[in-house]
Design a protein around this motif. Structure first.
Motif, PDB file in Angstrom:
ATOM      1  N   ALA A   1       0.824  -1.204   0.000  1.00 23.05           N
ATOM      2  CA  ALA A   1       0.000   0.000   0.000  1.00 23.05           C
ATOM      3  C   ALA A   1       0.864   1.262   0.000  1.00 23.05           C
ATOM      4  N   GLN A   2       1.997   1.216   0.707  1.00 22.02           N
ATOM      5  CA  GLN A   2       2.886   2.377   0.703  1.00 22.02           C
ATOM      6  C   GLN A   2       3.452   2.637  -0.691  1.00 22.02           C
ATOM      7  N   CYS A   3       3.743   1.559  -1.417  1.00 25.29           N
ATOM      8  CA  CYS A   3       4.165   1.723  -2.821  1.00 25.29           C
ATOM      9  C   CYS A   3       3.062   2.385  -3.630  1.00 25.29           C
ATOM     10  N   GLY A   4       1.841   1.875  -3.442  1.00 25.37           N
ATOM     11  CA  GLY A   4       0.704   2.473  -4.143  1.00 25.37           C
ATOM     12  C   GLY A   4       0.497   3.914  -3.741  1.00 25.37           C
ATOM     13  N   GLY A   5       0.766   4.237  -2.452  1.00 22.18           N
ATOM     14  CA  GLY A   5       0.649   5.612  -1.996  1.00 22.18           C
ATOM     15  C   GLY A   5       1.602   6.531  -2.714  1.00 22.18           C
ATOM     16  N   ILE A   6       2.815   6.046  -2.980  1.00 18.87           N
ATOM     17  CA  ILE A   6       3.782   6.851  -3.732  1.00 18.87           C
ATOM     18  C   ILE A   6       3.262   7.114  -5.139  1.00 18.87           C
ATOM     19  N   LEU A   7       2.637   6.092  -5.749  1.00 15.47           N
ATOM     20  CA  LEU A   7       2.081   6.263  -7.098  1.00 15.47           C
ATOM     21  C   LEU A   7       0.992   7.332  -7.106  1.00 15.47           C
ATOM     22  N   ILE A   8       0.069   7.246  -6.154  1.00 15.35           N
ATOM     23  CA  ILE A   8      -1.056   8.191  -6.153  1.00 15.35           C
ATOM     24  C   ILE A   8      -0.594   9.593  -5.753  1.00 15.35           C
ATOM     25  N   LEU A   9       0.370   9.691  -4.815  1.00 16.70           N
ATOM     26  CA  LEU A   9       0.861  11.000  -4.397  1.00 16.70           C
ATOM     27  C   LEU A   9       1.687  11.686  -5.485  1.00 16.70           C
TER      28      LEU A   9
ATOM     29  N   PRO B   1      13.694 -13.254   7.518  1.00 14.80           N
ATOM     30  CA  PRO B   1      14.856 -12.353   7.547  1.00 14.80           C
ATOM     31  C   PRO B   1      15.857 -12.719   6.451  1.00 14.80           C
ATOM     32  N   GLY B   2      16.365 -11.711   5.778  1.00 10.33           N
ATOM     33  CA  GLY B   2      17.303 -11.927   4.677  1.00 10.33           C
ATOM     34  C   GLY B   2      16.658 -11.875   3.310  1.00 10.33           C
ATOM     35  N   ASP B   3      15.329 -11.930   3.252  1.00  7.21           N
ATOM     36  CA  ASP B   3      14.629 -11.870   1.963  1.00  7.21           C
ATOM     37  C   ASP B   3      14.629 -10.440   1.421  1.00  7.21           C
ATOM     38  N   THR B   4      14.612 -10.334   0.103  1.00  9.76           N
ATOM     39  CA  THR B   4      14.395  -9.047  -0.563  1.00  9.76           C
ATOM     40  C   THR B   4      13.007  -9.069  -1.168  1.00  9.76           C
ATOM     41  N   LEU B   5      12.165  -8.175  -0.710  1.00 10.61           N
ATOM     42  CA  LEU B   5      10.791  -8.093  -1.205  1.00 10.61           C
ATOM     43  C   LEU B   5      10.714  -7.071  -2.327  1.00 10.61           C
ATOM     44  N   VAL B   6      10.092  -7.464  -3.429  1.00  8.80           N
ATOM     45  CA  VAL B   6       9.822  -6.534  -4.529  1.00  8.80           C
ATOM     46  C   VAL B   6       8.311  -6.408  -4.659  1.00  8.80           C
ATOM     47  N   PHE B   7       7.834  -5.173  -4.666  1.00 10.79           N
ATOM     48  CA  PHE B   7       6.397  -4.902  -4.757  1.00 10.79           C
ATOM     49  C   PHE B   7       6.078  -4.321  -6.128  1.00 10.79           C
ATOM     50  N   LYS B   8       4.997  -4.798  -6.734  1.00 10.68           N
ATOM     51  CA  LYS B   8       4.531  -4.234  -8.008  1.00 10.68           C
ATOM     52  C   LYS B   8       3.056  -3.912  -7.880  1.00 10.68           C
ATOM     53  N   CYS B   9       2.710  -2.676  -8.133  1.00  4.35           N
ATOM     54  CA  CYS B   9       1.316  -2.232  -8.066  1.00  4.35           C
ATOM     55  C   CYS B   9       0.907  -1.702  -9.435  1.00  4.35           C
ATOM     56  N   ASP B  10      -0.198  -2.217  -9.972  1.00  6.75           N
ATOM     57  CA  ASP B  10      -0.735  -1.787 -11.264  1.00  6.75           C
ATOM     58  C   ASP B  10      -2.146  -1.256 -11.077  1.00  6.75           C
ATOM     59  N   LEU B  11      -2.427  -0.121 -11.692  1.00  5.07           N
ATOM     60  CA  LEU B  11      -3.764   0.441 -11.600  1.00  5.07           C
ATOM     61  C   LEU B  11      -4.783  -0.483 -12.263  1.00  5.07           C
ATOM     62  N   ILE B  12      -5.891  -0.727 -11.581  1.00  3.14           N
ATOM     63  CA  ILE B  12      -7.003  -1.465 -12.178  1.00  3.14           C
ATOM     64  C   ILE B  12      -7.873  -0.504 -12.974  1.00  3.14           C
ATOM     65  N   SER B  13      -7.979   0.722 -12.491  1.00 10.89           N
ATOM     66  CA  SER B  13      -8.734   1.767 -13.188  1.00 10.89           C
ATOM     67  C   SER B  13      -7.999   3.084 -12.985  1.00 10.89           C
ATOM     68  N   PRO B  14      -8.239   4.082 -13.845  1.00 11.67           N
ATOM     69  CA  PRO B  14      -7.532   5.358 -13.708  1.00 11.67           C
ATOM     70  C   PRO B  14      -7.809   6.024 -12.356  1.00 11.67           C
ATOM     71  N   ILE B  15      -6.848   6.784 -11.887  1.00 12.26           N
ATOM     72  CA  ILE B  15      -7.021   7.526 -10.632  1.00 12.26           C
ATOM     73  C   ILE B  15      -8.015   8.654 -10.860  1.00 12.26           C
ATOM     74  N   ARG B  16      -9.080   8.677 -10.050  1.00 16.96           N
ATOM     75  CA  ARG B  16     -10.096   9.721 -10.141  1.00 16.96           C
ATOM     76  C   ARG B  16     -10.442  10.219  -8.744  1.00 16.96           C
ATOM     77  N   ARG B  17     -10.522  11.541  -8.607  1.00 20.46           N
ATOM     78  CA  ARG B  17     -10.884  12.171  -7.329  1.00 20.46           C
ATOM     79  C   ARG B  17      -9.986  11.674  -6.196  1.00 20.46           C
ATOM     80  N   GLY B  18      -8.712  11.427  -6.526  1.00 21.26           N
ATOM     81  CA  GLY B  18      -7.762  11.000  -5.516  1.00 21.26           C
ATOM     82  C   GLY B  18      -7.918   9.566  -5.067  1.00 21.26           C
ATOM     83  N   ILE B  19      -8.740   8.784  -5.776  1.00 18.84           N
ATOM     84  CA  ILE B  19      -8.970   7.382  -5.411  1.00 18.84           C
ATOM     85  C   ILE B  19      -8.147   6.482  -6.330  1.00 18.84           C
ATOM     86  N   CYS B  20      -7.408   5.584  -5.716  1.00 18.47           N
ATOM     87  CA  CYS B  20      -6.523   4.675  -6.456  1.00 18.47           C
ATOM     88  C   CYS B  20      -6.979   3.237  -6.210  1.00 18.47           C
TER      89      CYS B  20
END
Length: 462
Positions: free
Chosen positions: A382-390, A417-436
């Motif tokens: 969600a924090q990754c997605g927050g960066i996208l919307i912000l 511990p020791g894992d590297t996490l990669v997050f990928k967030c893709d829009l399902i619909s365009p951002i409208r009225r600040g909603i992602c």
């Protein structure tokens, strides 16, 4: 990157269906990206749509027949072969009857129509099923077998053995899809005399004549059969040529039967909905084994797509480091769960977190067997997605991001511990009225560990 293609203009053909004998008009229409091939029955209320999908195959007697919600399309293979052979990805096929016109029993006239309509490149990239290992299907009852093996291009070889002196063993090969038009498209459908008698007795091939099906005479023709053939084909006289086929036709190739079987393979495998990079070898192919193989490939492809792990260079200079992230997000350690942003566009974002034993949550979350809490993986996505919307506002530091909804969360692997996490967030619909609204996935060690659909909204701080 190879791009998808459709036709420039719509174009129509008319004729009769081979088995129904009904007059039919078929129209090819341009289709949008990622549409694929669809049949539309414009003669029925609501103009129902049937996708060219192997899972809709219900019958393979004398053709590949599709059915969806009671709506049928018969003998789809010659049309689909032509579209594939012309390197097309997206087309709407409108029909005012259940069966495309048989024309001359090949794909030639469909190819000509497609070329007349013109071919247009689209923006979206074409997807391929890249064959990495040998995949096979065998029909134990008939001994028919199809395999596909790794190759740089789509190639098809058909080997047929009909067990008759009049035809014997034949082979045909298409080394590249670019050979389809000149080498395969005009190979016509065929039948043996004993099959023809059965079809006539059952009221089929009402649209047949000696110009759209090669008839191989594999038995003595009785006077009664000859009279039935004359009546069925509306001919006063019928005879057998020296090469063992009924008259009024000249073979295009000595191995025309094998070439037509190859054409059928191309058409039937179009039902997987994805281009193949591999070499197909079909031994005694037929519509049943072809479509069973297509169903098998379709399942494999869907599993691969579901489990597909994106490849990212986690060592390249990031788009955002942790300091840049903190200038956008209000979160701070220990609740800042993203270390880098690797990629970002208007529709997606990719972030990274290095999971270490020093994480605060490991102190109390299974301290004897530390596992990253699933809810924190969701929070990190969600924090990754927050960066996208912000990134869509000029002053992100003045906004906060709030969850609205979390759906379809699945935890598939433990994060240690020791894992590297990669997050990928893709829009399902365009951002409208600040909603992602986005589809989020987390990967570690080459595996999908978590996925979810997230919805959030940004709000300005008071």
């Amino acid at each position: 990157m190879v791009k998808q293609k459709t036709i420039k203009n719509e174009i129509s053909l008319s004729g009769v269906g081979l088995h129904t004998g009904k007059e039919v008009k078929m129209t090819f229409k341009p289709a949008p990206e990622n549409h694929g091939f669809t049949f539309v029955r414009v003669d029925l209320e609501g103009s129902p749509v049937i996708e060219a999908d192997a899972n809709y195959v219900v019958n393979t007697q004398r053709g590949t027949n599709l059915e969806k919600l009671g709506v049928k399309i018969q003998t789809s293979e010659h049309v689909l072969a032509a579209l594939t052979g012309c390197d097309i990805d997206n087309v709407i096929i409108e029909l005012n009857a259940p069966e495309p016109p048989i024309m001359d029993g090949s794909s030639k006239f469909f190819v000509q129509a497609i070329e007349e309509a013109g071919i247009e490149e689209q923006d979206a990239a074409r997807e391929y099923f890249v064959v990495k290992e040998v995949i096979s299907y065998t029909d134990e009852a008939t001994g028919s077998e199809i395999i596909v093996m790794p190759a740089d291009d789509y190639q098809v070889t058909a080997m047929v053995d009909f067990g008759t002196k009049v035809l014997g063993t034949q082979n045909a090969t298409m080394k590249s899809l670019s050979d389809f038009k000149s080498e395969i498209s005009n190979a016509r459908t065929f039948s043996f005399l004993h099959e023809l008698e059965t079809l006539l007795d059952n009221g089929l091939i009402k649209g047949g004549d000696l110009n759209n099906a090669i008839v191989y005479v594999d038995k003595e023709i009785s006077e009664n059969t000859m009279n039935n053939l004359k009546h069925a084909f509306g001919k006063e006289k019928i005879s057998v040529k020296p090469n063992g086929i009924l008259d009024n036709l000249t073979l295009h190739y000595p191995n025309e039967a094998a070439r037509h079987k190859l054409l059928d393979v191309v058409g039937d495998l179009a039902l997987i909905g994805t281009r193949i990079k591999g070499k197909v070898i079909a031994n005694k192919p037929g519509h049943f084994v072809n479509t069973q193989f297509a169903k098998k490939l379709s399942k494999i492809i869907k599993i691969e797509q579901r489990n597909q792990i994106p490849v990212f260079d986690i060592y390249k200079e990031p788009l955002m480091d942790v300091n840049k992230i903190m200038s956008i997000l209000p979160h701070r350690p220990p609740f800042l769960l993203v270390d880098k942003i690797l990629e970002m566009s208007s529709t997606h974002v990719v972030g990274l977190k290095n999971v270490t034993m020093n994480e605060n949550f490991f102190v109390g979350h299974f301290p004897g067997a530390p596992v990253m809490p699933g809810v924190l993986i969701v929070e990190a996505m969600a924090q990754c997605g927050g960066i996208l919307i912000l990134s869509t506002v000029p002053d992100p530091e003045n906004y906060l991001t709030y969850f609205m909804k979390i759906d379809n969360v699945k935890f598939k692997q433990k994060v240690l511990p020791g894992d590297t996490l990669v997050f990928k967030c893709d829009l399902i619909s365009p951002i409208r009225r600040g909603i992602c609204h986005m589809k989020a996935s987390a990967y570690a060690n080459g595996k999908l560990v978590t996925e979810a659909e997230l919805m959030a909204q940004i709000a300005k701080q008071n």
